[in-house]
Design an enzyme around this catalytic site. Structure first.
Site, PDB file in Angstrom:
ATOM      1  N   CYS A  72       0.796  -1.234   0.000  1.00 51.12           N
ATOM      2  CA  CYS A  72       0.000   0.000   0.000  1.00 51.12           C
ATOM      3  C   CYS A  72       0.828   1.283   0.000  1.00 51.12           C
ATOM      4  CB  CYS A  72      -0.966   0.014   1.178  1.00 51.12           C
ATOM      5  SG  CYS A  72      -0.196   0.328   2.790  1.00 51.12           S
ATOM      6  N   UNK A  93      14.995  -0.055  10.627  1.00 48.52           N
ATOM      7  CA  UNK A  93      14.445   0.707  11.754  1.00 48.52           C
ATOM      8  C   UNK A  93      13.050   1.151  11.334  1.00 48.52           C
TER       9      UNK A  93
END
EC number: 1.8.4.12
Length: 110
Positions: A72, A93
Site C-alpha cells: 500500500c 528501523u
C-alpha cells in the site's frame, strides 16, 4: 523535512513476543519476530523482511533506503545496509505506528 522523526511511544521497541509484524494500514506481512533484535536506536529493529516484496525501497544516500509497505505504500522507516547485528545483515528501523503485531497462536492438539 526528514522522512524519519521520533515522537516517542515506540511500543514495539522492546517487544519480543513470537509472531509477525504487519502493515498497520493494509495488513500486509512485513517482519517476523525471529528477525527482530535489540538495538540502541529508539525504533524497533529487524534484519530482514518476510517476503521479497514486503517493502519497496527508495535510496536516500549510499547504504540507506527509505522503506514503504510493498503493498500500500505506507511509510515504514529505513533500511541501513550492512548495519545489522552480524556482518552482511541489514538493519531495518521501523516506526511502531506503521506496524501491527499479530501474535503466534500455539496449535492445540485435538
Amino acid at each position: 523535512m526528514s522522512f524519519c522523526s521520533f515522537s516517542g511511544g515506540e511500543i514495539y521497541k522492546d517487544h519480543f513476543e513470537s509472531g509477525m509484524y504487519v502493515c498497520a494500514q493494509c495488513g500486509y506481512e512485513l517482519f517476523s519476530s525471529r528477525s527482530k533484535y535489540e538495538h540502541s536506536s529508539p525504533w524497533p529493529a529487524f534484519t530482514e523482511t518476510i517476503h521479497e516484496d514486503s517493502v519497496s525501497k527508495q535510496e536516500e544516500r549510499w547504504g540507506a533506503y527509505k522503506v514503504r509497505c510493498g503493498k500500500c505504500g505506507n511509510g515504514l522507516g529505513h533500511e541501513f545496509v550492512n548495519d545489522g547485528p552480524k556482518h552482511g545483515l541489514s538493519r531495518f528501523u521501523i516506526f511502531s505506528s506503521s506496524l501491527k503485531f499479530i501474535p503466534k497462536v500455539k496449535n492445540e492438539q485435538q
